[in-house]
Design a protein around this motif. Structure first.
Motif, PDB file in Angstrom:
ATOM      1  N   ILE A 178       0.853  -1.183   0.000  1.00 46.19           N
ATOM      2  CA  ILE A 178       0.000   0.000   0.000  1.00 46.19           C
ATOM      3  C   ILE A 178       0.890   1.234   0.000  1.00 46.19           C
ATOM      4  O   ILE A 178       1.631   1.478   0.962  1.00 46.19           O
ATOM      5  N   LYS A 179       0.833   2.012  -1.078  1.00 46.16           N
ATOM      6  CA  LYS A 179       1.613   3.235  -1.171  1.00 46.16           C
ATOM      7  C   LYS A 179       0.774   4.418  -0.685  1.00 46.16           C
ATOM      8  O   LYS A 179      -0.419   4.506  -0.997  1.00 46.16           O
ATOM      9  N   VAL A 180       1.409   5.307   0.054  1.00 46.27           N
ATOM     10  CA  VAL A 180       0.747   6.510   0.567  1.00 46.27           C
ATOM     11  C   VAL A 180       1.094   7.665  -0.366  1.00 46.27           C
ATOM     12  O   VAL A 180       2.266   7.982  -0.572  1.00 46.27           O
ATOM     13  N   ILE A 181       0.066   8.297  -0.952  1.00 45.23           N
ATOM     14  CA  ILE A 181       0.286   9.357  -1.940  1.00 45.23           C
ATOM     15  C   ILE A 181      -0.503  10.606  -1.551  1.00 45.23           C
ATOM     16  O   ILE A 181      -1.413  10.557  -0.712  1.00 45.23           O
ATOM     17  N   ASN A 182      -0.143  11.719  -2.168  1.00 49.21           N
ATOM     18  CA  ASN A 182      -0.926  12.950  -2.022  1.00 49.21           C
ATOM     19  C   ASN A 182      -2.186  12.825  -2.877  1.00 49.21           C
ATOM     20  O   ASN A 182      -2.156  12.280  -3.982  1.00 49.21           O
ATOM     21  N   LYS A 183      -3.274  13.353  -2.374  1.00 50.17           N
ATOM     22  CA  LYS A 183      -4.541  13.253  -3.091  1.00 50.17           C
ATOM     23  C   LYS A 183      -4.492  14.059  -4.378  1.00 50.17           C
ATOM     24  O   LYS A 183      -3.996  15.182  -4.407  1.00 50.17           O
ATOM     25  N   SER A 184      -5.000  13.499  -5.442  1.00 51.00           N
ATOM     26  CA  SER A 184      -5.036  14.182  -6.728  1.00 51.00           C
ATOM     27  C   SER A 184      -6.400  14.849  -6.903  1.00 51.00           C
ATOM     28  O   SER A 184      -7.421  14.175  -7.022  1.00 51.00           O
ATOM     29  N   LEU A 185      -6.376  16.204  -6.916  1.00 54.85           N
ATOM     30  CA  LEU A 185      -7.618  16.963  -7.053  1.00 54.85           C
ATOM     31  C   LEU A 185      -7.866  17.427  -8.483  1.00 54.85           C
ATOM     32  O   LEU A 185      -9.003  17.698  -8.863  1.00 54.85           O
ATOM     33  N   TYR A 186      -6.794  17.538  -9.247  1.00 52.88           N
ATOM     34  CA  TYR A 186      -6.919  18.122 -10.582  1.00 52.88           C
ATOM     35  C   TYR A 186      -6.347  17.156 -11.627  1.00 52.88           C
ATOM     36  O   TYR A 186      -5.325  16.510 -11.388  1.00 52.88           O
ATOM     37  N   PRO A 187      -6.983  17.110 -12.776  1.00 54.18           N
ATOM     38  CA  PRO A 187      -6.421  16.294 -13.858  1.00 54.18           C
ATOM     39  C   PRO A 187      -5.278  17.031 -14.534  1.00 54.18           C
ATOM     40  O   PRO A 187      -5.255  18.262 -14.550  1.00 54.18           O
ATOM     41  N   PRO A 188      -4.309  16.315 -15.078  1.00 54.88           N
ATOM     42  CA  PRO A 188      -3.251  17.003 -15.831  1.00 54.88           C
ATOM     43  C   PRO A 188      -3.824  17.624 -17.112  1.00 54.88           C
ATOM     44  O   PRO A 188      -4.854  17.170 -17.622  1.00 54.88           O
ATOM     45  N   HIS A 189      -3.168  18.650 -17.625  1.00 51.60           N
ATOM     46  CA  HIS A 189      -3.645  19.284 -18.860  1.00 51.60           C
ATOM     47  C   HIS A 189      -2.445  19.786 -19.650  1.00 51.60           C
ATOM     48  O   HIS A 189      -1.393  20.134 -19.082  1.00 51.60           O
ATOM     49  N   PHE A 190      -2.591  19.819 -20.964  1.00 49.26           N
ATOM     50  CA  PHE A 190      -1.536  20.368 -21.818  1.00 49.26           C
ATOM     51  C   PHE A 190      -1.529  21.892 -21.686  1.00 49.26           C
ATOM     52  O   PHE A 190      -2.580  22.539 -21.560  1.00 49.26           O
ATOM     53  N   GLU A 191      -0.360  22.468 -21.731  1.00 55.09           N
ATOM     54  CA  GLU A 191      -0.236  23.909 -21.560  1.00 55.09           C
ATOM     55  C   GLU A 191      -0.694  24.678 -22.793  1.00 55.09           C
ATOM     56  O   GLU A 191      -0.982  25.871 -22.712  1.00 55.09           O
ATOM     57  N   ARG A 192      -0.751  24.018 -23.931  1.00 58.19           N
ATOM     58  CA  ARG A 192      -1.258  24.645 -25.162  1.00 58.19           C
ATOM     59  C   ARG A 192      -2.195  23.663 -25.841  1.00 58.19           C
ATOM     60  O   ARG A 192      -2.075  22.435 -25.678  1.00 58.19           O
ATOM     61  N   GLU A 193      -3.150  24.211 -26.568  1.00 60.67           N
ATOM     62  CA  GLU A 193      -4.087  23.367 -27.303  1.00 60.67           C
ATOM     63  C   GLU A 193      -3.500  22.869 -28.616  1.00 60.67           C
ATOM     64  O   GLU A 193      -3.901  21.829 -29.133  1.00 60.67           O
ATOM     65  N   LEU A 194      -2.566  23.619 -29.187  1.00 61.59           N
ATOM     66  CA  LEU A 194      -2.015  23.259 -30.493  1.00 61.59           C
ATOM     67  C   LEU A 194      -0.516  23.497 -30.485  1.00 61.59           C
ATOM     68  O   LEU A 194      -0.029  24.551 -30.055  1.00 61.59           O
ATOM     69  N   TYR A 195       0.226  22.498 -30.946  1.00 61.60           N
ATOM     70  CA  TYR A 195       1.670  22.609 -31.073  1.00 61.60           C
ATOM     71  C   TYR A 195       2.024  22.484 -32.561  1.00 61.60           C
ATOM     72  O   TYR A 195       1.505  21.594 -33.252  1.00 61.60           O
ATOM     73  N   ASN A 196       2.891  23.335 -33.054  1.00 61.92           N
ATOM     74  CA  ASN A 196       3.308  23.310 -34.455  1.00 61.92           C
ATOM     75  C   ASN A 196       4.796  23.036 -34.544  1.00 61.92           C
ATOM     76  O   ASN A 196       5.606  23.612 -33.785  1.00 61.92           O
ATOM     77  N   GLY A 197       5.166  22.155 -35.449  1.00 59.81           N
ATOM     78  CA  GLY A 197       6.564  21.855 -35.666  1.00 59.81           C
ATOM     79  C   GLY A 197       6.849  21.706 -37.142  1.00 59.81           C
ATOM     80  O   GLY A 197       5.928  21.637 -37.966  1.00 59.81           O
ATOM     81  N   THR A 198       8.110  21.666 -37.483  1.00 58.66           N
ATOM     82  CA  THR A 198       8.516  21.508 -38.878  1.00 58.66           C
ATOM     83  C   THR A 198       9.546  20.403 -39.000  1.00 58.66           C
ATOM     84  O   THR A 198      10.356  20.165 -38.083  1.00 58.66           O
TER      85      THR A 198
END
Length: 290
Positions: A237-257
């Motif tokens: 049994i691992k003891v962890i901090n409670k997760s209240l928020y889901p992770p999210h990407f910092e930008r909606e769109l990434y562009n590369g070449t």
């Protein structure tokens, strides 16, 4: 005139068994060399008063070598090799009674008796924790994986803990007996934080955890009718901090070449900035400093 007449005994009678069909139930834990069918139940008679010669054969594939007779003139059947209910549950034996040895060139009269052997399962194995996997081709040994789960620090869980690869559960592998299993925690339960339901195996909390240290519990599954038949599984049994928020990407769109002919595993650069590799990042408010 006195005439002496001698009557010669002609071999004109077949041997006779007391019963031509018998059924015997044999316990799985019967000791090797124990008698399975008594001599008096199998001894044939011959009206010609010949000596009887016996031979035992097995008709079910995979059951050879388990049963034998005491001797060519003694039809008592005994157990020659230890039984295993998982390998077979029944077999069929044929006992031949002849009034001449097998190798005799003389005409032979024969009788046959059929003996059905039914193997009954006995309480020979300790409980198995599930899920488990058999050890190679040996179905008498099933190895289980450790259980694991998590709890939130400084928070009391009111429902049974969700574990991987599944809930704590053990069975009696002697399936036809299926004795009741009782669960208990026998180690690793520092400060009595956890409890296990004796009947269901559900793991619950008695109090909150204030330290981030993990627990490595030892849970025992015991047969209710025999405390010597038990198995032990580990539960981390691992003891962890409670997760209240889901992770999210910092930008909606990434562009590369990329350029034509780019080698595999090469960097992709940000659009409009050919000197900066494209990076996709995510954030989680539960970990603001990460």
């Amino acid at each position: 005139l006195e005439i002496l007449v001698t009557i010669l005994n002609e071999n004109d009678n077949d041997p006779q068994f007391p019963q031509s069909n018998l059924t015997r139930f044999v316990r799985e834990d019967t000791e090797v060399n124990a008698t399975v069918v008594a001599r008096e139940d199998l001894s044939a008679t011959d009206a010609d008063l010949d000596i009887i010669y016996y031979e035992l054969t097995t008709t079910v594939q995979g059951t050879d070598g388990y049963f034998a007779i005491r001797g060519v003139n003694n039809p008592e059947i005994y157990l020659q090799k230890a039984l295993d209910y998982d390998k077979f549950q029944s077999t069929r034996l044929l006992l031949y009674a002849r009034d001449r040895p097998v190798s005799s060139p003389d005409p032979t009269r024969t009788a046959t008796a059929t003996i059905a052997i039914m193997i009954t399962q006995t309480d020979t194995r300790a409980p198995w924790f599930l899920p488990c996997a058999f050890l190679h081709s040996d179905t008498s040994v099933c190895i289980s994986s450790p259980y694991s789960g998590t709890v939130n620090i400084s928070e009391m869980a009111v429902e049974p803990l969700i574990l991987r690869p599944g809930p704590i559960y053990a069975i009696d592998p002697d399936s036809t007996i299926n004795e009741k299993i009782v669960y208990s925690i026998v180690g690793g339960n520092t400060d009595e934080v956890f409890s296990v339901d004796a009947d269901t195996g559900n793991l619950t909390m008695n109090k909150i955890v204030t330290s981030p240290d993990s627990f490595l519990l030892q849970v025992m599954a015991t047969q209710a009718n025999n405390v010597r038949k038990y198995s032990i599984a580990t539960v981390e049994i691992k003891v962890i901090n409670k997760s209240l928020y889901p992770p999210h990407f910092e930008r909606e769109l990434y562009n590369g070449t990329v350029v034509v002919g780019l080698a595999p595993r090469s960097f992709i650069f940000q659009a409009g900035d050919p000197s900066t590799p494209l990076m996709i990042t995510a954030a989680d408010e539960d970990f603001p400093d990460v």
